[in-house]
Scaffold this active site. Sequence first.
Site, PDB file in Angstrom:
ATOM      1  CD  GLU A 144      -5.163   9.557  -1.450  1.00 15.70           C
ATOM      2  OE1 GLU A 144      -4.083   9.661  -0.831  1.00 15.70           O
ATOM      3  OE2 GLU A 144      -5.947   8.612  -1.318  1.00 15.70           O
ATOM      4  CD  GLU A 153       1.006   6.918   2.420  1.00 15.21           C
ATOM      5  OE1 GLU A 153       0.548   7.408   1.367  1.00 15.21           O
ATOM      6  OE2 GLU A 153       0.413   6.062   3.092  1.00 15.21           O
TER       7      GLU A 153
HETATM    8  N1  SAH Z   1      -4.153   8.269  -6.849  1.00 13.81           N
HETATM    9  C1  SAH Z   1      -4.702   6.982  -6.487  1.00 13.81           C
HETATM   10  C2  SAH Z   1      -3.801   6.184  -5.552  1.00 13.81           C
HETATM   11  C3  SAH Z   1      -3.337   6.887  -4.318  1.00 13.81           C
HETATM   12  S1  SAH Z   1      -2.283   5.919  -3.316  1.00 13.81           S
HETATM   13  C4  SAH Z   1      -6.071   7.179  -5.869  1.00 13.81           C
HETATM   14  O1  SAH Z   1      -6.324   8.288  -5.424  1.00 13.81           O
HETATM   15  O2  SAH Z   1      -6.876   6.249  -5.828  1.00 13.81           O
HETATM   16  C5  SAH Z   1      -0.771   6.728  -3.481  1.00 13.81           C
HETATM   17  C6  SAH Z   1       0.121   6.148  -4.568  1.00 13.81           C
HETATM   18  O3  SAH Z   1       1.187   7.050  -4.772  1.00 13.81           O
HETATM   19  C7  SAH Z   1       0.778   4.839  -4.239  1.00 13.81           C
HETATM   20  O4  SAH Z   1       0.502   3.958  -5.292  1.00 13.81           O
HETATM   21  C8  SAH Z   1       2.280   5.134  -4.157  1.00 13.81           C
HETATM   22  O5  SAH Z   1       3.059   4.075  -4.683  1.00 13.81           O
HETATM   23  C9  SAH Z   1       2.407   6.355  -5.020  1.00 13.81           C
HETATM   24  N2  SAH Z   1       3.446   7.363  -4.718  1.00 13.81           N
HETATM   25  C10 SAH Z   1       3.652   7.970  -3.528  1.00 13.81           C
HETATM   26  N3  SAH Z   1       4.583   8.934  -3.631  1.00 13.81           N
HETATM   27  C11 SAH Z   1       4.983   8.949  -4.932  1.00 13.81           C
HETATM   28  C12 SAH Z   1       5.906   9.753  -5.649  1.00 13.81           C
HETATM   29  N4  SAH Z   1       6.578  10.741  -5.064  1.00 13.81           N
HETATM   30  N5  SAH Z   1       6.075   9.479  -6.944  1.00 13.81           N
HETATM   31  C13 SAH Z   1       5.372   8.496  -7.566  1.00 13.81           C
HETATM   32  N6  SAH Z   1       4.468   7.723  -6.921  1.00 13.81           N
HETATM   33  C14 SAH Z   1       4.268   7.952  -5.617  1.00 13.81           C
END
Ligand code: SAH
Length: 690
Positions: A144, A153
């Site tokens: 996500e 993002e």
């Molecule tokens: N999966 C959770 C949070 C989603 S928010 C849910 O669905 O509730 C997205 C998260 O991904 C954030 O905490 C951000 O720090 C992390 N993130 C984004 N890109 C990333 C990457 N390439 N590798 C590791 N973490 C990542």
Amino acid sequence: MKTFCGRANPTTGAMEWLEEDENYDYHQEIARSRYADMLHDKDRNTKYYQGIRAAVSRVKERGEKAIVLDIGTGTGLLSMMAASAGADFCYAVEVFKPMANAAVKIVEKNGFRDKIKVINKHSTEVTVGPDGDMQCRANILVTELFDTELIGEGALPTYEHAHKFLVEEGCEAVPHRATVYAQLVESKRMWSWNKFFPVRVGAEDGEKTIVSPSEMENCPGVPSVCDIQLNQMPLSDFTILSDVVTVFSVDFSKPVRSASTCYRVQLEPVKSGKAQIVLSWWDIDMDPSGMINCTMAPYWVKSTSDFQWRDHWMQCVYFLPNEEPVLQGESVHLTACRDEYSLWYKLQKARGEGENKADVRVESPVCRCQAHLLWNRPRFGQLNDQNRTRQYIKSLMKVLETDSVCLCISDGSLLPMLAHYRGAKQVLYFFLFFWSLHFSLIFLFFKANHLEDKIKIIETRPELLTASHLEDKKISVLVGEPFFTTSLLPWHNLYFWYARTAVTSHLTGSATILPQSASLHMMVVEFQDLWRIRSPCGICEGFDVRTMDDMIKNSLNFRESKEAEPHPLWEYPCKSLSDPQEVLTFDFRKTVPQHSLSTEGSVNLLRKGKCHGAVLWMEYHLVADISVNTGLLQISNEKGNCEWNPHCKQAVYFFSSVIESETLSDVPSAVMYAINFDPKTGEIAMDFKL
Ligand code: SAH
């Protein structure tokens, strides 16, 4: 370890780099994050769960072990869903350390310690192999990583890398696919966020029009998306010119390419009009069949009643480089281009067949006029707000004499031009600070209006102003909007007061200050939805996420002082529970006082409802009987529904009951408040008791 954080200082109008405790950044990040909002997004959560269950079953049916890679695990939610659905093992990758730590705790608390390994790394750093972070490649990819624009993002490069190095060929992906949609519209309201509309000013010698520089009219703007709650935009504010079209889809179960590319779609306008804006949103299918669909489609597209409010995913407004007249039924090509992180649009008349799609190459837009770099969307809207301009013109007429010497202090303001036409003496003084971009933008405006010799720009700071800058004249009229680009909260524009204080020795004894004063207003409200972004979630889809709730609460209370936060309330419906109340006044005719200004009192609650918080805003009293209000415009009905100034952010202070308890109780008959303005910092501290 210490880190440096950029913050606007309202006493100097400047950005300052403050040395902060290393935790400060973390706390800001967590406190202002969208994690709570995501956990409250029931529609998203249930659909992810369904998609994950289906993917795990498909893998199991093939007789394989289900190995999950969850990139960006956050609280660990999606990995816990996968483990509950029967996955054999989950690798939960999270780059943000405090979140990775929280995920470890949450996973343990929910009893998944043996099934989920939290890896605190960026996914591109993750290694696979017997000694690696992952024993083997995964066959289910769950993520996500989307923002309102889908790709902002970094979802595309992350997927591209994951397919190359972290997952098996032919893996299952949840979501399986994302699709971006667009619709062409004409909208004076939204177009006013991107272009400057001519301003008519009655002058001594007939009517004058302030026009924008040609550089601005033809400027393609910047490729930064304008994300808004389109569901708050009434149909009367725009005209639909086309059906909804699909711009592109990405299949996440196959290798993904992140390299820049363009997509072209043919459109037949359903109505003739001026194409100005592309509205856009996306949806995700959690499974290959498309049965589990989570959509951001706005209200006029989606007929369903299962409306889910969310703030972490909204809708996008893209401005076309120029407005294009289109005719009903006459084909046009809409081209969407993207790089790894952003999208932009262009419209072209369809020229005959045989055109090579590969020829379409649209460069990323680069702002040529500076305005799109200096003015944000609301600032454009504010400058185009004719009603507001009229108030300034009327006030200037009241205070300007034929021999006035006028100084204007406001970032990139057009007031000097209004003042000039309203007959201040031939010369006005206008000054700007260190930011030379403002200089070039305003100079373009002066040139376009042939005023470059009429208005003098002084490039200095107020405290460095000298008599020679002013050609040994004294200022008889000091004006400001006030507006400063570094302001975040409404009262940060009080920098005008500090600047006014710094130039005191250059004012005549009877100088007029416009605005003469400002007042801070406050009202207790119940939000329809906004409360969710700061409210604890407790149990999410059966998983205990209270560790996250505590973490957010702790960050909000970091340094034991909760802070108000800026929100554009026209996008977030709320109901007034009290009358609006004036709580502090700032008299610009006097200099900034040495001592604090403080007030205490209570407001009576007039309506039943949940006390989510207080909203605060400023009103500027230009002259005795003319004011400009940056907050509440009116309470539109008996239910207390509020209408807010659409060009300003208001300050929202969430009460502890929102932050602390899941069940918000209806509250007593009054709210006590204590509010304090500290002239040394320019900040306003507040405390409320229910
Ligand atoms: N999966 C959770 C949070 C989603 S928010 C849910 O669905 O509730 C997205 C998260 O991904 C954030 O905490 C951000 O720090 C992390 N993130 C984004 N890109 C990333 C990457 N390439 N590798 C590791 N973490 C990542």
